[in-house]
Structures are given as structure tokens and as C-alpha cells.
Design an enzyme around this catalytic site. Structure first.
Site, PDB file in Angstrom:
ATOM      1  N   ALA A 155       0.813  -1.214   0.000  1.00 20.00           N
ATOM      2  CA  ALA A 155       0.000   0.000   0.000  1.00 20.00           C
ATOM      3  C   ALA A 155       0.845   1.262   0.000  1.00 20.00           C
ATOM      4  CB  ALA A 155      -0.947   0.003   1.209  1.00 20.00           C
ATOM      5  N   ASP A 156       1.935   1.264   0.761  1.00 26.28           N
ATOM      6  CA  ASP A 156       2.783   2.442   0.849  1.00 26.28           C
ATOM      7  C   ASP A 156       3.242   2.905  -0.537  1.00 26.28           C
ATOM      8  OD1 ASP A 156       2.840   0.545   2.956  1.00 26.28           O
ATOM      9  OD2 ASP A 156       4.532   1.526   3.918  1.00 26.28           O
ATOM     10  N   GLY A 157       3.482   1.914  -1.406  1.00 23.78           N
ATOM     11  CA  GLY A 157       4.016   2.220  -2.735  1.00 23.78           C
ATOM     12  C   GLY A 157       3.116   3.125  -3.548  1.00 23.78           C
ATOM     13  N   LEU A 158       1.822   3.139  -3.235  1.00 19.42           N
ATOM     14  CA  LEU A 158       0.916   3.990  -3.999  1.00 19.42           C
ATOM     15  C   LEU A 158       1.176   5.465  -3.716  1.00 19.42           C
ATOM     16  CD1 LEU A 158      -2.391   1.920  -3.758  1.00 19.42           C
ATOM     17  CD2 LEU A 158      -0.695   1.973  -5.590  1.00 19.42           C
ATOM     18  N   TYR A 159       1.588   5.784  -2.486  1.00 23.76           N
ATOM     19  CA  TYR A 159       2.003   7.161  -2.210  1.00 23.76           C
ATOM     20  C   TYR A 159       3.393   7.429  -2.763  1.00 23.76           C
ATOM     21  CZ  TYR A 159       3.140  11.498   0.236  1.00 23.76           C
ATOM     22  OH  TYR A 159       3.503  12.791   0.525  1.00 23.76           O
TER      23      TYR A 159
END
Length: 768
Positions: A155-159
């Protein structure tokens, strides 16, 4: 509504000359931003690695820089970028590049090493230098060339990376960034998105029911989903309005916002496991800050309109400012680096971090934008000046009294034509300038009341303009000049089609089609006048009326022949050193092409490709115009039609309104430069006569600079610089700090972008 225009003008200009004072609370939040960021930078050297935790801080630092304008903060991010050679992971052997988790130089394709490209792109916007984005282009464009699409598996990768894609699209114009953005997100959704809840698991390991919280519930990690909501806000901020999948991202963002609001704790924070407070109880700041930023952005930009979103965001800010923020300027209760909510983990007042501080800055900056939505002093000045110009024309014309009451002035060398051309010139040119502003939705602000009144007057004036029974029926027939100012009327409809054309009654629309069509009787001279014909014909195409495609296409071909390079057009076969590239060429050429695209016309000319090329030229010319603004806020006075005043800056204003400012021109510097020029031109000078209408001159009453065709209706061309009023008050054009423009930087001994030749780089053969 009866107005005493001398009193109106005096009151408006006095009010506009006063500095608007930010609200008490917004000043307090600005002070908080300064305290927090100054403290962080004092305690932490810029020379740290470019991994995600440091890079996340810099996304907040750059947001604070654009809002506050503290050059030390920009320099801090530049030192960090220089220390890292404007790279993420530094591996040079592509065969070894990896995108699984890793902190080595070979993990070039891992998104935690790519978030730094967001800040590099922001710094490139300020000072374009290929070195700043060279590595970003190399890495991202290599990545997009591979068959893999599962790069964003957590999920972090989307930011970390979604905003890189949109920022790099704006820099390069390469649509593959947008195509891959959508492709990669679809894969991310298949890995970790829960459509029933509208939230993301941190990664595949945490998908329910494979993984559960302590109480058997779905375990959504607050910081993980905070990254996503904040990333979606940043993406929507940068996505083109006509992007094919824009609704996909907007719908996902709204659905997620609903889920976020529903899981907020009463105290305003979000627990680490969003649906199970008992799993890891207690305050947590990083997820809360990202959620608060994401919600505030949506409220500020019209994506989240239900009051529940603002209420939730304000509760979040209350927690951040009252509990997380410490007296010494540190931000506490940040869960340490990890990937999940950890039962028993200590998160307390001393738990601070780089990424948590960056998230706090994002939320604080967006809150300031909310608080100052109605109080920007520059916008207030523009609004009052635009209203002062428009009200005497439109209030009179709405009642059929313009030709009765307007105090007309003509050039000392007037050629003897019918002075009634003055009224059509005043109305058409004024409307072309303020149309974008009038297209904004109604609201209950003081500006909104002015805007609504002007729109109502304008709609009545449009009707009178073509009604033969009205005393203000304009001089559409019997002379060639009508072609010019009919084009500005048409341009006003193109710039606010939904707000100004669609509301007209059928009879009025039919009359406009008739008046526009009969102007084919005018044989335009071999100059910029060809674009007056094409603008009118392209509007006719857009409204579904008969269109003379030859008039459009022949104008396009001639404009192409007359392009001289580096953004300049010759006014006909020979070059004239004047501002007609500003007054006519760039805007009307772009609008002709766009209207033919909108109308779906298929001819020999590929209007889309021509438009893309013309846009590049307009961007280059806007760079030229911005550089012509001196450190003191003046520009060179040369060429004919100089009493058109601020119309000289129309392409620069147009690019700002289009949100297409070229790299090296930021919102804050362009607004500051244009505002300073306006102050120099209009403050304390006799620009309006005793009835409130413009006088002939450049900066005051200077009738000697008039040309033989100049009347004071002609001068309403100056309204064409007001196009950015079509951007809402909370747009960064209005809320970013006023920054130094290029000449001020150059003459102040500061770094500034070097200039260079711009080529077209596009071939546009006939379609058949």
C-alpha cells in the site's frame, strides 16, 4: 440595481489597495508550520539518504515551501537532492535492478527508492535542469518498458510512486506515464484492495481472512491506508481534466474517504488497526496526518462536498495540533517504521520521525488553504479591479443603457468610422477576459456575490446585444470591424460555454448564429484577422451550426506559415515587433483548434496534433513574457495597440488558467509578477473616467499613445489578463506563496532558469 460608478470605483480600489489580513487561526497554523519545519531542519542535516522515510519528509517540506515561500526550506531539499546525486537507489547495472523490498543500490525499481523523484520533479519545476530529472526518467521509463505490472505490491508504494507518474507526465508530456499509472493500480487492487470496505490491506500477507486483527476483524493499517488516500489526492491534483481514467481515481478516492471517515476515533485520530482499536490501542499521528491531508484536499477542491468530510478533517487537525504537536515543535505519537499495527508497541509523545513530520506539514498546509480560501489579498485585488472594469459596462448594458450612458473616448487620430463600434468592442473584449471567472459555481462569499451579479448582468447583456429591438443592439452589420469584436464575443462563449452559452434562450442563440454567420461577408485582411474568422467559425461548429471549414483551415495554414520560432508569430507575411502574438495569435489559435476538436470535425487537418504543437509554442511564449517583467514589475512598451495594457500578458495568464505553465514558472511566481504589474499600471493613476469607464492610455490617461482605430471600448482587452480568476480561490495559483519571478531572481544574484531555443518537434501531415 443602480450604481454610482465613481463611488464604486473609488471604494473598490481603496479596498483592493489594502493588504488582506489572514484569519487569526490561519496565522497560527502558519506559525505552527514554521516552528515545526524550522525545528526539524535545525535538528536534522539535509545530507541523508534518499530512501522513503527521508523522501516522505521532503514531500511535506516542498508543500510548506510553496505555501510559505521560505527559501531556506527549498535549499534544504536541494542539498538533500545534491547529496544523493538526484537519484534514488544508485545501481547502474539494469540486469540487477529489483523491485522487491530492499535497501541496497540494486533495488532501483522498488518504490521506496522512487518517492524521492517527487521532490526532484518539484525542484525541477522551479529551476529546470535536465540533471534533476535525468535519473527519474531513466528509471521510470525503463520500468514502463518492461512487461511487469506488479511494481506496487504494498500500500505504501501507492504514495511513493503514483504522484511520480503524474509529475513526470507533466514534465515530459509522455502519456505512457498515465497509461502505466492506471495499469499498475489495477494490479495493486487485485493484490490488496478490499472493494467491500473501500480500503487497502498493507500487502497480500494481510488480506482477510488469511490475516485477522486481535479480535478477528479485518486489519487495515492506518498509515498504509493513509499513504493511499494522500497519494490519490496528489494524483487527482495533477491528472489532466480529460484523462480517460480520471473518474476511476476520483471514485476510488471518494469511496476510500467514506471508509476513512467511518473509522475515525472520537478523539480525532485513527487507530493503527483502523477497525479494531483494541488490537493496538492509543494515539497515532502518521496515519492521522495523511488522512487529514487527504480529506482536507478533497474538501478544498470540491471532491468531498458532504459536511461529514470537513468535520472529520477538522477533528483530525484538532488531534494533530492539540495532542501530536509538542511545545518544542516536535510531532509525537508517530508509530515507528514498520508495516502493520503491532500489539504492545510503545507509541508516545517522544515517538517522532521524518515521515511523520512530513505528513504533519502536508495536513497543516492544506488546512491553511482551507482557512484562507476567501482571504487571499492578491485575489481580492484582482477581483475588485475586474469588478470595477466590468460593472459599468454590464450593469448598463443589462438594462439597455450602455449606448446611452457610456462616456466614449476616441483616439486623437480617429479615422472617422462610426463610434458605435465602441460598445461592441467594450462588451466583447471584456467578456472574453472575465468569462472564466463567471463560470465558477456560485457560493456565499463576497466575491461570489459580485461574480453572480456580473453573470446575471452578462446574460442579460448577451440577449440585448443581438436583439434588434434593444437600444443596445450592437453594430454587427455594415462594417468590417464587427468581425474583430464578434470574435471576442465568440471567444467568451468558448471560455465559459456551460455558464454563458447554454443558459441563453433559443431565440438569442439563433440570433447569435445568424449574426456570426453573416460576418462571412467580411474579407479579412492578410493578418491576425484570419483568426477572428476561424474563432467564430469554430464556435459555430461547436454549437452544431453550419461551419465554413475553409475559413478555419486556411487560417490555420497561414498561422503555421507565419510562425517565426521561439513562440513568436509574424502578423502576416512580414514580422512586426509588437504584442499581437499576445493579443490574438496564441489564444485564438489554441481556441480554434480546441473547438474543432470539441465539435468532432474531421478534415484534412489533425486538430489534436496541431493543438499540441500550438500549446508548446504558447508555453514558450509565456516564458518570454514572464522574463519581460522587470524586477520592479514593469514590462517593455513597444509596438502598436499598447493601450491594451495588460492584454500583453494574456498567454501567460492563459497558461496559468489552463494549468499548463511550463517548467520554470511556478504558480506563486507568475501570480506575484502579474499582480505587481497590475499595481504599477492601475494604482494611483487615472485609468478610469468620471463615469467609471476605461480611459485611453497605458498606465493612466495617455491619449497620445492611441492608434487611429483606438477607442476606449478597445481597451477592455486588458481584461484578458484576468483569466486565472477562473481558477478557484483555493487553487495553488492563489494560495502558494508569492515567489520571485525570473528577472527578480536574475538581478538579485540568485539561481534562475537558463533560456534556450524551443523547437516544435512535431510533424502534422494532412490526414488525407
Amino acid at each position: 440595481m443602480k450604481l454610482h460608478f465613481t463611488a464604486l470605483l473609488a471604494t473598490a480600489l481603496v479596498a483592493a489597495s489594502l493588504q488582506a489580513v489572514p484569519t487569526k487561526e490561519s496565522k497560527e497554523v502558519r506559525d505552527i508550520i514554521t516552528k515545526v519545519n524550522t525545528r526539524w531542519q535545525a535538528d536534522n542535516p539535509a545530507e541523508t539518504r534518499s530512501f522513503w522515510d527521508n523522501a516522505a519528509y521532503h514531500t511535506g517540506n516542498m508543500e510548506a515551501y510553496f505555501l510559505i515561500g521560505n527559501e531556506d526550506w527549498r535549499e534544504y531539499s536541494e542539498r538533500w537532492a545534491e547529496h544523493n546525486e538526484w537519484k534514488g537507489a544508485k545501481g547502474g547495472d539494469r540486469s540487477k535492478w529489483k523491485y522487491n523490498y530492499g535497501e541496497t543500490d540494486d533495488h532501483v525499481l522498488f518504490g521506496d527508492w522512487q518517492i524521492c523523484f517527487q521532490t526532484y520533479a518539484d525542484l525541477y519545476r522551479i529551476l529546470p535542469d535536465d540533471r534533476r530529472i535525468r535519473r527519474a526518467r531513466e528509471v521510470m521509463e525503463y520500468e514502463m518498458s518492461t512487461p511487469q505490472s506488479d511494481y506496487w505490491w504494498w500500500a505504501d508504494g501507492l504514495y511513493m510512486v503514483m504522484p511520480v507518474m503524474t509529475k513526470m507526465y507533466h514534465i515530459t508530456g509522455n502519456k505512457k506515464y498515465l497509461d502505466k499509472l492506471y495499469e499498475y493500480v489495477l494490479v495493486s487492487d487485485s493484490i490488496m484492495y478490499d472493494p467491500a470496505e473501500g480500503l487497502y490491506y498493507r500487502d497480500a500477507k494481510y488480506v482477510y481472512p488469511r490475516h485477522k486483527s486481535a479480535n478477528g476483524k479485518k486489519d487495515f493499517w492506518a498509515r498504509g491506508d493513509g499513504w493511499v488516500l494522500a497519494g490519490l489526492a496528489k494524483v487527482l491534483k495533477d491528472l489532466p481534466a480529460d484523462y480517460t481514467h480520471r473518474d476511476f481515481f476520483a471514485d476510488k478516492y471518494r469511496r476510500m474517504a467514506d471508509a476513512v471517515v467511518a473509522t475515525q476515533r472520537p478523539e480525532g485520530y485513527w487507530s493503527r488497526s483502523m477497525m479494531d482499536e483494541e488490537h493496538a490501542p492509543g494515539y497515532e499521528t502518521s496515519g492521522t496526518a495523511f488522512f487529514t491531508y487527504g480529506l482536507l484536499w478533497g474538501v478544498n477542491n470540491g471532491f468531498l462536498t458532504d459536511p461529514k468530510y470537513a468535520e472529520s478533517a477538522l477533528k483530525g487537525w484538532n488531534y494533530l495540533s492539540k495532542k501530536a504537536l509538542q511545545k518544542d515543535g516536535t510531532v509525537g505519537y508517530v508509530q515507528p517504521i514498520g508495516e502493520k499495527a503491532i500489539p504492545g508497541q510503545v507509541v508516545d509523545v517522544k515517538s517522532t520521525s521524518n515521515f511523520g513530520t512530513g505528513a504533519f506539514l502536508l495536513a497543516a498546509c492544506e488546512y491553511v488553504r482551507m482557512l484562507e480560501k476567501e482571504s487571499g489579498d492578491d485575489r481580492a485585488y484582482w477581483v475588485d479591479l475586474a469588478y470595477s472594469m466590468a460593472a459599468p459596462v454590464l450593469s448598463n448594458m443589462a438594462e439597455g443603457n450602455l449606448q446611452k450612458n457610456m462616456l466614449v473616448e476616441v483616439s486623437p487620430s480617429w479615422d472617422g468610422r462610426d463610434k458605435k463600434v465602441t460598445y461592441m468592442e467594450a462588451f466583447g473584449r471584456l467578456m472574453a477576459g472575465i468569462a472564466p471567472w463567471l463560470s465558477l459555481p456560485d457560493d456565499d462569499t463576497a466575491e461570489g456575490a459580485k461574480r453572480k451579479q456580473l453573470r446575471e448582468w452578462a446574460l442579460a447583456s448577451y440577449k440585448n446585444a443581438v436583439d434588434p429591438a434593444s437600444p443596445d443592439y450592437l453594430l454587427w452589420r455594415g462594417h468590417g470591424q464587427a468581425l474583430v469584436d464578434a470574435a471576442y464575443v465568440a471567444e467568451s462563449f468558448l471560455r465559459a460555454y456551460d455558464a454563458l452559452w447554454k443558459p441563453l434562450d433559443d431565440t438569442t442563440k439563433k440570433r447569435y448564429v445568424e449574426e456570426f454567420s453573416q460576418l462571412r461577408r467580411v474579407d479579412p485582411p492578410y493578418t491576425n484577422w484570419l483568426l477572428f474568422s476561424s474563432t467564430i467559425e469554430s464556435l459555430l461548429a461547436k454549437v452544431g451550426a453550419e461551419c465554413d471549414e475553409y475559413r478555419v483551415n486556411s487560417a490555420i495554414r497561414k498561422v503555421e506559415e507565419w510562425y517565426t520560432g521561439d513562440g513568436w508569430y509574424a502578423d502576416g507575411p512580414s514580422f512586426a515587433f509588437d504584442y499581437y502574438s499576445s493579443y490574438v495569435f496564441h489564444p485564438m489559435y489554441l481556441e480554434t483548434l480546441q473547438s474543432m476538436k470539441d465539435a468532432g470535425r474531421y478534415t484534412r487537418i489533425h486538430y489534436g496534433k496541431y493543438y499540441d504543437r500550438a500549446l508548446k509554442r504558447a508555453q514558450k511564449y509565456s516564458i518570454v513574457l514572464e522574463r519581460l517583467i522587470s524586477p520592479e514589475g514593469t514590462f517593455p512598451v513597444f509596438g502598436r495597440s499598447i493601450p491594451y495594457r495588460m492584454a500583453t500578458m494574456q498567454p501567460l495568464a492563459l497558461m496559468a488558467w489552463y494549468e499548463k505553465l511550463p517548467q520554470g514558472l511556478t504558480n506563486g511566481q507568475v501570480r506575484a509578477a502579474l499582480t505587481k504589474v497590475m499595481h504599477n499600471m492601475f494604482d494611483g493613476k487615472e485609468n478610469f473616467n468620471e463615469k467609471g469607464f476605461l480611459t485611453i492610455g497605458f498606465a493612466g490617461r495617455q491619449p497620445n499613445v492611441a492608434d487611429w482605430y483606438t477607442n476606449n471600448g478597445s481597451l477592455y482587452m486588458t481584461s484578458l489578463s484576468f483569466l486565472p480568476l477562473g481558477l478557484p480561490a483555493n487553487h495553488p495559483f492563489w494560495t502558494d506563496a508569492p515567489l520571485a519571478w525570473t528577472s527578480r531572481k536574475a538581478w538579485g544574484g540568485r539561481p534562475f532558469p537558463k533560456d534556450h531555443h524551443w523547437g516544435d518537434g512535431a510533424s502534422t501531415p494532412d490526414l488525407f
